[in-house]
Design a protein around this motif. Structure first.
Motif, mmCIF file in Angstrom:
data_model
loop_
_atom_site.group_PDB
_atom_site.id
_atom_site.type_symbol
_atom_site.label_atom_id
_atom_site.label_comp_id
_atom_site.label_asym_id
_atom_site.label_seq_id
_atom_site.Cartn_x
_atom_site.Cartn_y
_atom_site.Cartn_z
ATOM 1 N N VAL B 508 -75.085 100.133 -28.852
ATOM 2 C CA VAL B 508 -74.135 98.927 -28.077
ATOM 3 C C VAL B 508 -74.542 97.898 -27.772
ATOM 4 C CG1 VAL B 508 -72.309 98.796 -26.142
ATOM 5 C CG2 VAL B 508 -72.285 101.221 -26.981
ATOM 6 N N ILE B 509 -74.125 96.625 -27.839
ATOM 7 C CA ILE B 509 -74.846 95.661 -27.647
ATOM 8 C C ILE B 509 -74.027 94.759 -27.020
ATOM 9 C CG2 ILE B 509 -76.221 95.490 -29.792
ATOM 10 C CD1 ILE B 509 -75.249 93.044 -30.586
ATOM 11 N N ASP B 510 -74.357 93.960 -26.128
ATOM 12 C CA ASP B 510 -74.042 92.790 -25.655
ATOM 13 C C ASP B 510 -74.124 91.451 -26.367
ATOM 14 O OD1 ASP B 510 -72.810 93.981 -23.138
ATOM 15 O OD2 ASP B 510 -74.754 93.889 -22.478
ATOM 16 N N VAL B 511 -72.826 91.288 -26.908
ATOM 17 C CA VAL B 511 -73.276 90.179 -28.567
ATOM 18 C C VAL B 511 -73.739 88.723 -27.830
ATOM 19 C CG1 VAL B 511 -72.269 88.336 -29.841
ATOM 20 C CG2 VAL B 511 -71.257 90.926 -29.627
ATOM 21 N N ASP B 512 -74.463 88.336 -28.238
ATOM 22 C CA ASP B 512 -74.952 86.663 -27.825
ATOM 23 C C ASP B 512 -73.384 86.076 -27.848
ATOM 24 O OD1 ASP B 512 -77.593 87.913 -28.005
ATOM 25 O OD2 ASP B 512 -77.943 86.546 -29.367
ATOM 26 N N ASP B 513 -73.784 84.949 -26.889
ATOM 27 C CA ASP B 513 -73.098 83.712 -26.411
ATOM 28 C C ASP B 513 -73.037 83.045 -27.717
ATOM 29 O OD1 ASP B 513 -71.935 81.532 -25.258
ATOM 30 O OD2 ASP B 513 -73.757 80.157 -25.584
ATOM 31 N N TYR B 514 -71.463 82.710 -28.681
ATOM 32 C CA TYR B 514 -71.831 82.243 -29.591
ATOM 33 C C TYR B 514 -72.054 80.722 -29.862
ATOM 34 C CZ TYR B 514 -68.937 80.244 -33.490
ATOM 35 O OH TYR B 514 -68.977 79.283 -34.739
ATOM 36 N N TYR B 515 -71.533 80.462 -28.565
ATOM 37 C CA TYR B 515 -72.336 78.263 -29.050
ATOM 38 C C TYR B 515 -73.772 78.918 -28.743
ATOM 39 C CZ TYR B 515 -66.967 78.130 -27.097
ATOM 40 O OH TYR B 515 -65.914 77.861 -27.893
ATOM 41 N N THR B 516 -74.405 79.227 -28.236
ATOM 42 C CA THR B 516 -76.125 79.282 -27.566
ATOM 43 C C THR B 516 -76.449 79.597 -29.321
ATOM 44 O OG1 THR B 516 -75.928 80.072 -25.882
ATOM 45 C CG2 THR B 516 -77.912 79.470 -26.539
ATOM 46 N N PHE B 517 -75.695 80.406 -29.785
ATOM 47 C CA PHE B 517 -76.748 81.223 -31.158
ATOM 48 C C PHE B 517 -76.149 79.767 -32.429
ATOM 49 C CE2 PHE B 517 -74.288 82.325 -35.458
ATOM 50 C CZ PHE B 517 -75.496 83.393 -35.738
ATOM 51 N N PHE B 518 -74.844 79.427 -31.877
ATOM 52 C CA PHE B 518 -74.655 78.326 -33.388
ATOM 53 C C PHE B 518 -75.330 77.351 -32.749
ATOM 54 C CE2 PHE B 518 -71.955 76.459 -36.426
ATOM 55 C CZ PHE B 518 -71.661 77.473 -37.234
#
Lengths: 195, 546
Positions: B508-518
């Motif tokens: 189970v993971i906490d998904v990375d922040d989309y904006y930072t990832f992008f």
């Protein structure tokens, strides 16, 4: 009764076995507190124990004390010999012994000698004796009717000697709960007496 | 790992519990250490168990309150603190259920699937970043960081090369951040070139930016990061213009491209009966390639009756079929003249390694979506089959690139009723035979045919409410029952269970922040970080997009 030799003597051993001994208090009506920590010092070392019961009665078991029906002060004035005829005895459960610098939380190889003197433990000694909670188990193993009282009194006395140590009390309470995991009611009756 | 340093560090970890019983089959039970707080232990947390020779990697599957003595339960202590605290850890205690999945043999420093269990009283400790890296690898060209284990800051990576070897599923109810997750995975695939992508973008999210209701800003998408590597095809140029998106091409589909199987897939939308479909098959047989248009143009009435008589068909059924099929006339992207442009353009782009997003614009009806997706995919798949067979026959290395086709509302294509008619059913079943795989995105996995579902290699599962959906999302995976617990305890947002072929173990993971990832992907794509972590951008904080 004559003044005992030495300082801080509170009694004299009159009966001893491996697990417990009895002593007569130096002064009538002035026994050590129930549950307090005492010791018998001898050349070989010290025997440590906890006061497990106190009894005051006539010297002569054949002659019981009788009722006089007067206040204590008046009684002392009119019958001053009375005080010489009664004595206070206390019983000690052995919890460990000292040998030189070593402190053992188990029973000594020999019981204390008769007529040795009993004195109260210093706070430092109590702290050393109760750093390990073995004494709780030793007292509990005595299985006397008022054992729950004895265990809780000893813990309270130890806490007092340690300067009202709440951390110690809660550790001791856990030791009690652990020790009596098969007897929840007993464990709780002891723990309630600690609060 | 066997260095003195590693060992010292191993002892620095905080001990959470000690193993007290267990079996290889049922997993381990560990008693929580007295100085650990039960409420700090979340189900799904990644932990290690230090055996004598192996370090076992596991997730916490359950947490239980236990009592040594039933009397405690019958008469709980009153509120007094001392009584309660005296019982904690003595008469009452907490156990954890663990399911070790992998073990590190200290002797060879390698990670293997578990084949044994640790002994009594083995220490259960917090996992470190190092452990996570050991199991999931360090982020790299084809190892894509998706998030971090619960309550940890360490990279959990998806092995993209393995990911594209099978068809995969992304499941989760609406609002779980599913589409952001899919975008991240797609960006990973584009960036790593592990596969070329064909995305049927029903809600206009994967090509250009989309509006993010949570952060109230526009969320950038593939085209912004990868520019010419991604081509946007639109079915609705007017909608694209309104959204200020400049599509690369328009999609046109000729009536002659539609086969009876395509209609079978959308029979509910067209209200086609069994008789209707049988008649359509007959029509295709009699009229040939352009049957649909010829039939739609056939005037009702006497001509229709005559036609029915000539071909031994039922005129009533024909008339109702024609009425129902007239709905197709409303689809603006269906063209009468047989222009093969769109399909061949898409195929050409894909074969050249470019990614294609097909935007549906305002054409968001299932009828449009399923028809287009099926027609295009059938043709593309056919082409891949030819290329692949050709390459295999010649023994050349010129195989078509690995293709991943992303479809939403997948249960509509892959339900038991229609998956036989749908090209997607075929692709899912034949696995990677022709280098084509699916990325199935759905909120109702229970609607997907069992057989198709069991072929899904890797699953990324966000929160699902329905019991059947939870079961279905995990169906066919080893230890599905145990993973159900993990699934049940997911946060409603940005937390997912990763499991399957592309992961060494479920987690189970906490998904990375989309904006930072992008931002990281974008910068990396722009070459600003040449040679650096291709998924970088973390730690820099997320700057608002211009």
């Amino acid at each position: 009764m004559s003044e005992p030799n030495g300082n801080g003597m509170i009694g004299e051993v009159i009966q001893a076995s491996t697990t417990r001994f009895r002593a007569i208090a130096t002064r009538v009506f002035e026994p050590p507190r129930f549950g307090s920590f005492v010791k018998v010092s001898a050349t070989g070392g010290q025997t440590y124990g906890v006061v497990a019961g106190v009894e005051t009665a006539s010297f002569d078991s054949a002659r019981r004390a009788m009722a006089f029906g007067m206040p204590w002060e008046q009684l002392l004035r009119e019958q001053p010999q009375l005080i010489e005829l009664i004595q206070t005895e206390f019983e000690i459960v052995v919890i460990g012994y000292g040998e030189g610098d070593l402190l053992h939380h188990y029973l000594p190889p020999h019981p204390p000698r008769l007529h040795d003197f009993v004195s109260a433990c210093t706070p430092t000694e109590v702290a050393a004796l109760t750093d390990s909670l073995e004494f709780v188990g030793t007292l509990a193993s005595m299985r006397e009717p008022s054992m729950h009282e004895l265990v809780s009194a000893a813990i309270r006395e130890a806490s007092l000697a340690r300067g009202r140590d709440d951390g110690f009390v809660s550790e001791a309470a856990r030791a009690v709960a652990e020790l009596f995991k098969d007897d929840y009611d007993l464990a709780m009756s002891i723990v309630r007496r600690l609060e | 790992m066997t260095s003195g340093n590693g060992r010292r560090r191993a002892f620095d970890r905080k001990t959470i519990a000690h193993v007290i019983q267990g079996s290889l089959l049922e997993g381990l039970v560990a008693r929580l250490a007295d100085d650990s707080e039960v409420e700090d232990l979340r189900v799904g947390r990644f932990v290690v168990v230090e055996g004598a020779r192996n370090r076992f990697f596991s997730s916490v599957h359950d947490v239980k309150l236990e009592a040594a003595n039933p009397a405690v339960l019958r008469a709980p202590p009153p509120s007094a603190d001392l009584a309660r605290s005296s019982l904690v850890g003595t008469q009452t205690y907490v156990t954890l259920e663990l399911k070790p999945k992998l073990m590190l043999e200290r002797a060879d420093g390698e990670v293997h699937p578990v084949k044994t269990i640790p002994g009594h009283f083995a220490r259960v400790a917090e996992a470190t970043e190092e452990d996570v890296a050991l199991v999931f690898g360090e982020p790299g060209e084809t190892l894509m960081r998706l998030g971090s284990p619960l309550e940890m800051d360490a990279a959990v990576c998806l092995d993209l090369e393995r990911f594209v070897e099978r068809s995969n599923g992304v499941f989760g109810k609406t609002g779980t951040g599913k589409s952001f997750l899919v975008r991240m995975v797609l960006a990973g695939l584009v960036r790593s070139r592990a596969a070329v992508n064909l995305v049927f973008d029903m809600h206009n999210e994967y090509g250009w930016e989309s509006y993010d209701e949570e952060t109230r800003r526009s969320a950038p998408s593939l085209k912004q990061a990868f520019d010419s590597e991604v081509l946007i095809f639109t079915l609705d140029p007017a909608s694209s213009a309104r959204r200020r998106v400049t599509p690369d091409y328009e999609v046109h589909i000729a009536y002659s491209d539609i086969e009876v199987d395509d209609l079978a897939l959308i029979r509910d939308e067209l209200r086609l009966t069994d008789a209707g479909l049988t008649h359509a098959e007959a029509l295709q047989h009699h009229l040939g390639g352009n049957w649909l248009l010829s039939f739609l143009d056939l005037p009702a009435g006497s001509e229709m009756e005559e036609f029915a008589r000539d071909h031994n068909l039922h005129s009533g059924a024909l008339q109702s079929l024609q009425r129902n099929l007239r709905r197709l006339r409303k689809l603006p992207f269906l063209k009468e003249t047989g222009t093969d442009d769109s399909v061949s353009r898409i195929v050409k782009a894909l074969l050249a390694g470019r990614n294609v997003v097909i935007e549906f614009g305002g054409q968001t009806s299932l009828l449009a979506y399923m028809l287009v997706a099926n027609v295009l995919t059938r043709r593309i798949h056919e082409r891949w089959r030819v290329e692949k067979e050709g390459a295999s026959a010649e023994g050349t290395h010129d195989h078509p690139p690995q293709l991943v086709i992303t479809i939403e509302e997948a249960h509509k294509f892959l339900s038991t009723d229609v998956s036989g008619h749908s090209i997607f059913g075929t692709i899912a079943r034949e696995m990677r035979k022709y280098n084509v795989g699916l990325l199935v995105v759905d909120q109702r996995p229970s609607g997907i045919d069992d057989e198709v579902r069991s072929q899904l290699g890797t699953r990324i599962i966000a929160s699902l409410d329905d019991d059947r959906d939870q079961d279905s999302a995990l169906a066919g995976m080893p230890d599905a029952r145990a993973m159900r617990v993990l699934l049940n305890n997911l946060e409603p947002k940005k937390q997912v269970l990763l499991a399957g072929y592309a992961l060494p173990m479920p987690i189970v993971i906490d998904v990375d922040d989309y904006y930072t990832f992008f931002q990281g992907v974008r910068r990396a794509a722009a070459g600003a970080l040449a040679g650096a972590d291709p998924w970088a951008g973390r730690g820099g904080g997320s700057e608002p997009e211009a």
